[in-house]
Design a protein around this motif. Sequence first.
Motif, PDB file in Angstrom:
ATOM      1  N   TRP A 105       0.863  -1.181   0.000  1.00  0.00           N
ATOM      2  CA  TRP A 105       0.000   0.000   0.000  1.00  0.00           C
ATOM      3  C   TRP A 105       0.900   1.231   0.000  1.00  0.00           C
ATOM      4  O   TRP A 105       1.828   1.330   0.802  1.00  0.00           O
ATOM      5  CB  TRP A 105      -0.922   0.036   1.214  1.00  0.00           C
ATOM      6  CG  TRP A 105      -2.080  -0.907   1.145  1.00  0.00           C
ATOM      7  CD1 TRP A 105      -2.173  -2.145   1.721  1.00  0.00           C
ATOM      8  CD2 TRP A 105      -3.319  -0.694   0.470  1.00  0.00           C
ATOM      9  NE1 TRP A 105      -3.389  -2.712   1.440  1.00  0.00           N
ATOM     10  CE2 TRP A 105      -4.121  -1.829   0.671  1.00  0.00           C
ATOM     11  CE3 TRP A 105      -3.839   0.361  -0.292  1.00  0.00           C
ATOM     12  CZ2 TRP A 105      -5.404  -1.957   0.145  1.00  0.00           C
ATOM     13  CZ3 TRP A 105      -5.110   0.238  -0.811  1.00  0.00           C
ATOM     14  CH2 TRP A 105      -5.881  -0.912  -0.598  1.00  0.00           C
ATOM     15  N   PHE A 106       0.608   2.154  -0.895  1.00  0.00           N
ATOM     16  CA  PHE A 106       1.325   3.420  -0.994  1.00  0.00           C
ATOM     17  C   PHE A 106       0.311   4.553  -0.868  1.00  0.00           C
ATOM     18  O   PHE A 106      -0.888   4.348  -1.043  1.00  0.00           O
ATOM     19  CB  PHE A 106       2.036   3.529  -2.350  1.00  0.00           C
ATOM     20  CG  PHE A 106       3.157   2.543  -2.532  1.00  0.00           C
ATOM     21  CD1 PHE A 106       2.892   1.219  -2.854  1.00  0.00           C
ATOM     22  CD2 PHE A 106       4.477   2.936  -2.392  1.00  0.00           C
ATOM     23  CE1 PHE A 106       3.927   0.301  -3.017  1.00  0.00           C
ATOM     24  CE2 PHE A 106       5.516   2.033  -2.572  1.00  0.00           C
ATOM     25  CZ  PHE A 106       5.227   0.712  -2.882  1.00  0.00           C
ATOM     26  N   ARG A 107       0.809   5.740  -0.599  1.00  0.00           N
ATOM     27  CA  ARG A 107      -0.080   6.893  -0.577  1.00  0.00           C
ATOM     28  C   ARG A 107       0.635   8.116  -1.127  1.00  0.00           C
ATOM     29  O   ARG A 107       1.859   8.226  -1.046  1.00  0.00           O
ATOM     30  CB  ARG A 107      -0.608   7.180   0.831  1.00  0.00           C
ATOM     31  CG  ARG A 107       0.445   7.629   1.847  1.00  0.00           C
ATOM     32  CD  ARG A 107      -0.186   7.728   3.222  1.00  0.00           C
ATOM     33  NE  ARG A 107       0.771   8.186   4.224  1.00  0.00           N
ATOM     34  CZ  ARG A 107       0.507   8.238   5.523  1.00  0.00           C
ATOM     35  NH1 ARG A 107      -0.681   7.862   5.985  1.00  0.00           N
ATOM     36  NH2 ARG A 107       1.423   8.677   6.371  1.00  0.00           N
ATOM     37  N   GLN A 108      -0.175   9.003  -1.682  1.00  0.00           N
ATOM     38  CA  GLN A 108       0.371  10.229  -2.245  1.00  0.00           C
ATOM     39  C   GLN A 108      -0.554  11.387  -1.919  1.00  0.00           C
ATOM     40  O   GLN A 108      -1.732  11.376  -2.316  1.00  0.00           O
ATOM     41  CB  GLN A 108       0.554  10.107  -3.754  1.00  0.00           C
ATOM     42  CG  GLN A 108       1.274  11.290  -4.377  1.00  0.00           C
ATOM     43  CD  GLN A 108       1.695  11.003  -5.803  1.00  0.00           C
ATOM     44  OE1 GLN A 108       1.161  10.131  -6.475  1.00  0.00           O
ATOM     45  NE2 GLN A 108       2.685  11.763  -6.284  1.00  0.00           N
ATOM     46  N   VAL A 162       3.412   2.790   2.489  1.00  0.00           N
ATOM     47  CA  VAL A 162       2.720   2.753   3.775  1.00  0.00           C
ATOM     48  C   VAL A 162       2.990   1.421   4.468  1.00  0.00           C
ATOM     49  O   VAL A 162       3.384   1.378   5.633  1.00  0.00           O
ATOM     50  CB  VAL A 162       1.208   2.948   3.582  1.00  0.00           C
ATOM     51  CG1 VAL A 162       0.473   2.783   4.899  1.00  0.00           C
ATOM     52  CG2 VAL A 162       0.909   4.308   2.958  1.00  0.00           C
ATOM     53  N   ALA A 163       2.764   0.336   3.741  1.00  0.00           N
ATOM     54  CA  ALA A 163       2.954  -0.996   4.318  1.00  0.00           C
ATOM     55  C   ALA A 163       3.081  -1.998   3.192  1.00  0.00           C
ATOM     56  O   ALA A 163       2.584  -1.773   2.086  1.00  0.00           O
ATOM     57  CB  ALA A 163       1.785  -1.368   5.229  1.00  0.00           C
ATOM     58  N   TYR A 179       5.870  -5.158   6.639  1.00  0.00           N
ATOM     59  CA  TYR A 179       6.653  -3.963   6.978  1.00  0.00           C
ATOM     60  C   TYR A 179       5.703  -2.775   6.990  1.00  0.00           C
ATOM     61  O   TYR A 179       4.878  -2.621   6.089  1.00  0.00           O
ATOM     62  CB  TYR A 179       7.758  -3.738   5.952  1.00  0.00           C
ATOM     63  CG  TYR A 179       8.431  -2.394   6.113  1.00  0.00           C
ATOM     64  CD1 TYR A 179       8.034  -1.309   5.325  1.00  0.00           C
ATOM     65  CD2 TYR A 179       9.406  -2.195   7.079  1.00  0.00           C
ATOM     66  CE1 TYR A 179       8.616  -0.066   5.489  1.00  0.00           C
ATOM     67  CE2 TYR A 179       9.994  -0.952   7.240  1.00  0.00           C
ATOM     68  CZ  TYR A 179       9.585   0.107   6.447  1.00  0.00           C
ATOM     69  OH  TYR A 179      10.156   1.347   6.615  1.00  0.00           O
ATOM     70  N   ASP A 180       5.821  -1.961   8.042  1.00  0.00           N
ATOM     71  CA  ASP A 180       5.020  -0.744   8.151  1.00  0.00           C
ATOM     72  C   ASP A 180       5.942   0.461   8.206  1.00  0.00           C
ATOM     73  O   ASP A 180       6.957   0.445   8.905  1.00  0.00           O
ATOM     74  CB  ASP A 180       4.170  -0.771   9.420  1.00  0.00           C
ATOM     75  CG  ASP A 180       3.252  -1.961   9.482  1.00  0.00           C
ATOM     76  OD1 ASP A 180       3.124  -2.550  10.571  1.00  0.00           O
ATOM     77  OD2 ASP A 180       2.667  -2.318   8.453  1.00  0.00           O
ATOM     78  N   ALA A 181       5.574   1.527   7.516  1.00  0.00           N
ATOM     79  CA  ALA A 181       6.323   2.767   7.627  1.00  0.00           C
ATOM     80  C   ALA A 181       6.218   3.306   9.051  1.00  0.00           C
ATOM     81  O   ALA A 181       5.213   3.081   9.741  1.00  0.00           O
ATOM     82  CB  ALA A 181       5.781   3.788   6.634  1.00  0.00           C
ATOM     83  N   ASP A 182       7.238   4.012   9.482  1.00  0.00           N
ATOM     84  CA  ASP A 182       7.242   4.534  10.857  1.00  0.00           C
ATOM     85  C   ASP A 182       6.033   5.419  11.128  1.00  0.00           C
ATOM     86  O   ASP A 182       5.508   5.445  12.244  1.00  0.00           O
ATOM     87  CB  ASP A 182       8.524   5.335  11.094  1.00  0.00           C
ATOM     88  CG  ASP A 182       9.744   4.445  11.204  1.00  0.00           C
ATOM     89  OD1 ASP A 182      10.863   4.973  11.055  1.00  0.00           O
ATOM     90  OD2 ASP A 182       9.587   3.227  11.419  1.00  0.00           O
ATOM     91  N   GLU A 240      13.211  -8.662  -0.566  1.00  0.00           N
ATOM     92  CA  GLU A 240      14.143  -7.587  -0.239  1.00  0.00           C
ATOM     93  C   GLU A 240      13.847  -6.288  -0.995  1.00  0.00           C
ATOM     94  O   GLU A 240      14.321  -5.222  -0.633  1.00  0.00           O
ATOM     95  CB  GLU A 240      15.578  -8.035  -0.556  1.00  0.00           C
ATOM     96  CG  GLU A 240      16.151  -9.052   0.423  1.00  0.00           C
ATOM     97  CD  GLU A 240      15.539 -10.437   0.282  1.00  0.00           C
ATOM     98  OE1 GLU A 240      15.669 -11.239   1.229  1.00  0.00           O
ATOM     99  OE2 GLU A 240      14.938 -10.727  -0.775  1.00  0.00           O
ATOM    100  N   THR A 241      13.071  -6.395  -2.077  1.00  0.00           N
ATOM    101  CA  THR A 241      12.720  -5.203  -2.850  1.00  0.00           C
ATOM    102  C   THR A 241      11.379  -4.609  -2.437  1.00  0.00           C
ATOM    103  O   THR A 241      10.911  -3.647  -3.048  1.00  0.00           O
ATOM    104  CB  THR A 241      12.657  -5.528  -4.352  1.00  0.00           C
ATOM    105  OG1 THR A 241      11.515  -6.373  -4.603  1.00  0.00           O
ATOM    106  CG2 THR A 241      13.924  -6.226  -4.823  1.00  0.00           C
ATOM    107  N   ALA A 242      10.750  -5.153  -1.419  1.00  0.00           N
ATOM    108  CA  ALA A 242       9.369  -4.785  -1.089  1.00  0.00           C
ATOM    109  C   ALA A 242       9.200  -3.327  -0.695  1.00  0.00           C
ATOM    110  O   ALA A 242       8.101  -2.798  -0.798  1.00  0.00           O
ATOM    111  CB  ALA A 242       8.845  -5.681   0.020  1.00  0.00           C
TER     112      ALA A 242
END
Length: 125
Positions: free
Chosen positions: A36-39, A48-49, A59-62, A104-106
Motif C-alpha cells: 500500500w502506498f499513498r500520495q 505505507v505498508a 513492513y510498516d512505515a514509521d 528484499e525489494t518490497a
Amino acid sequence: QVQLVESGGGLVQAGGSLRLSCAASGRTFGAYAMGWFRQAPGKERDLVATISRGGGSTYDADSVKGRFTISRDNAKNTVYLQMNSLKPEDTALYYCAANRRAWETARLPWAYDYWGQGTQVTVSS
C-alpha cells in the motif's frame, strides 16, 4: 497481467478508522508481494505498508506503525489495510501495488509491476 481495484476510502474524522481493500484479478495473486502506498497533493508517493506472498512478513512505515495493519487473503485475491487512529496527515490517495520480485525489494516503489487507480482517504480535524 494483474489488475488491482481499491475500495474503502472516504471521509472520516480524526481518530476514526477505515478499512481499505484491494481486489486482484488473475490466478497468481499468491506470487506477488503486495504493498500500500499513498500520495498527498504536491508530495511524492510513499510506501505505507507491505506484505509478503504468503503473508508471513510485513513492513510498516514509521508514520503508521501501531495504527495501520496490512493483511491478505490469498483465497480471495485481496489485500487489506486496516487504518485506526487516523490523523489529518493521513489524508492522501491510497494505492495498492503488486511486486513479483524478491522480498528484499518490497520497500522500493520501482519494484512494483502493477498498480491500482487509487482510493481517496480524507481525514478531517
